[in-house]
Design a protein around this motif. Structure first.
Motif, PDB file in Angstrom:
ATOM      1  N   MET A 174      52.941 -18.805   6.262  1.00 18.91           N
ATOM      2  CA  MET A 174      51.493 -18.773   6.481  1.00 18.91           C
ATOM      3  C   MET A 174      50.814 -19.626   5.421  1.00 18.91           C
ATOM      4  N   ALA A 201      51.138 -12.034  17.486  1.00 19.44           N
ATOM      5  CA  ALA A 201      51.473 -13.170  16.625  1.00 19.44           C
ATOM      6  C   ALA A 201      52.723 -12.863  15.809  1.00 19.44           C
ATOM      7  N   TRP A 202      53.477 -13.905  15.496  1.00 21.43           N
ATOM      8  CA  TRP A 202      54.669 -13.768  14.650  1.00 21.43           C
ATOM      9  C   TRP A 202      54.817 -15.023  13.808  1.00 21.43           C
ATOM     10  N   TYR A 213      45.975 -12.067   4.463  1.00 21.46           N
ATOM     11  CA  TYR A 213      46.401 -12.186   5.851  1.00 21.46           C
ATOM     12  C   TYR A 213      47.913 -11.985   5.871  1.00 21.46           C
ATOM     13  N   TYR A 214      48.382 -11.198   6.818  1.00 20.85           N
ATOM     14  CA  TYR A 214      49.812 -10.910   6.864  1.00 20.85           C
ATOM     15  C   TYR A 214      50.238 -10.608   8.293  1.00 20.85           C
ATOM     16  N   VAL A 215      51.545 -10.700   8.543  1.00 23.19           N
ATOM     17  CA  VAL A 215      52.121 -10.354   9.839  1.00 23.19           C
ATOM     18  C   VAL A 215      52.877  -9.046   9.680  1.00 23.19           C
ATOM     19  N   LEU A 244      48.984 -10.480  13.695  1.00 28.65           N
ATOM     20  CA  LEU A 244      48.427 -11.084  12.499  1.00 28.65           C
ATOM     21  C   LEU A 244      47.256 -10.215  12.049  1.00 28.65           C
ATOM     22  N   TYR A 245      47.305  -9.740  10.805  1.00 29.95           N
ATOM     23  CA  TYR A 245      46.305  -8.823  10.272  1.00 29.95           C
ATOM     24  C   TYR A 245      45.484  -9.481   9.169  1.00 29.95           C
ATOM     25  N   GLN A 246      44.295  -8.920   8.953  1.00 27.89           N
ATOM     26  CA  GLN A 246      43.412  -9.309   7.861  1.00 27.89           C
ATOM     27  C   GLN A 246      42.991  -8.046   7.126  1.00 27.89           C
ATOM     28  N   TRP A 294      50.028 -20.055  10.851  1.00 29.65           N
ATOM     29  CA  TRP A 294      51.245 -19.267  10.726  1.00 29.65           C
ATOM     30  C   TRP A 294      52.268 -19.806  11.706  1.00 29.65           C
ATOM     31  N   THR A 327      46.397 -20.861   4.326  1.00 28.50           N
ATOM     32  CA  THR A 327      44.981 -20.884   4.683  1.00 28.50           C
ATOM     33  C   THR A 327      44.229 -21.774   3.705  1.00 28.50           C
ATOM     34  N   THR A 332      54.379  -7.406  17.147  1.00 30.73           N
ATOM     35  CA  THR A 332      53.841  -7.872  15.878  1.00 30.73           C
ATOM     36  C   THR A 332      52.428  -8.395  16.064  1.00 30.73           C
TER      37      THR A 332
END
Length: 199
Positions: A114, A109-110, A70-72, A92-94, A123, A116, A90
């Protein structure tokens, strides 16, 4: 300590895995995953070339569970203007650790931090948000923090989150604390008060 005017040299026995700037590193299954200015990279810990797990934009922060990263990052938002410039936002990606296409979980999302636990993903920075994973359309929840509170770090416990918080105050220095939060954001309590700037 090294004097400020000493040129940096890679110590003996240290290997540079990837020369570009990385914001975050995470480890899983014999690989290092880096959030970099070129996206999310996967690098074998034992050595070998870096491969792009996700590319196309700068990845600002990163966390992993057993199957996904998971990343921004940013993406274009809207048509080009008269000068040919396109605005961006921006999200939030998977992306699967095994490889595949990235998908947006939460647009707009920013965050600079992060974490999990495989069930929840959190985040934030200037505000802390979270989503329950596995939903077709994740709905972010916001944690009840006061205006000016910056979450500098998150640690995940078995049934709680622990937050390093720096609260900016008007007319004086900020105040730091360690707080315990329910994973669903329903409550946040201070457990250590009166700190300077915990990270």
């Amino acid at each position: 300590p090294v004097p400020a005017d000493t040129p940096f040299a890679t110590p003996s026995g240290v290997t540079t895995l990837f020369p570009d700037y990385a914001y975050t590193i995470a480890l899983h299954g014999g690989n290092a995953y880096l959030a970099t200015i070129k996206g999310v990279l996967q690098v074998p810990i034992a050595g070998g070339p870096a491969t792009a797990l996700a590319s196309g934009g700068e990845a600002f922060t990163l966390t992993l569970d057993a199957k996904d990263a998971y990343y921004v990052s940013s993406h274009p938002a809207g048509p080009a203007n008269a000068e040919g410039k396109v605005s961006s936002t921006t999200a939030l990606y998977q992306v699967p650790l095994a490889g595949g296409a990235s998908q947006i979980l939460v647009d707009g999302a920013w965050g600079t931090i992060m974490a999990t636990d495989g069930t929840w993903l959190w985040w934030g920075g200037s505000q802390l948000q979270g989503v329950r994973l596995g939903q077709s359309t994740p709905v972010p929840i916001r944690f009840p923090l006061e205006a000016g509170a910056l979450v500098e770090a998150i640690a995940v416990g078995s049934d709680s989150l622990f937050l390093a918080v720096y609260a900016i105050t008007s007319g004086g220095p900020g105040v730091g604390s360690i707080r315990r939060a329910k994973k669903d954001g329903s409550s946040v309590t201070t457990i250590v008060a009166g700190l300077q700037h915990p990270t």
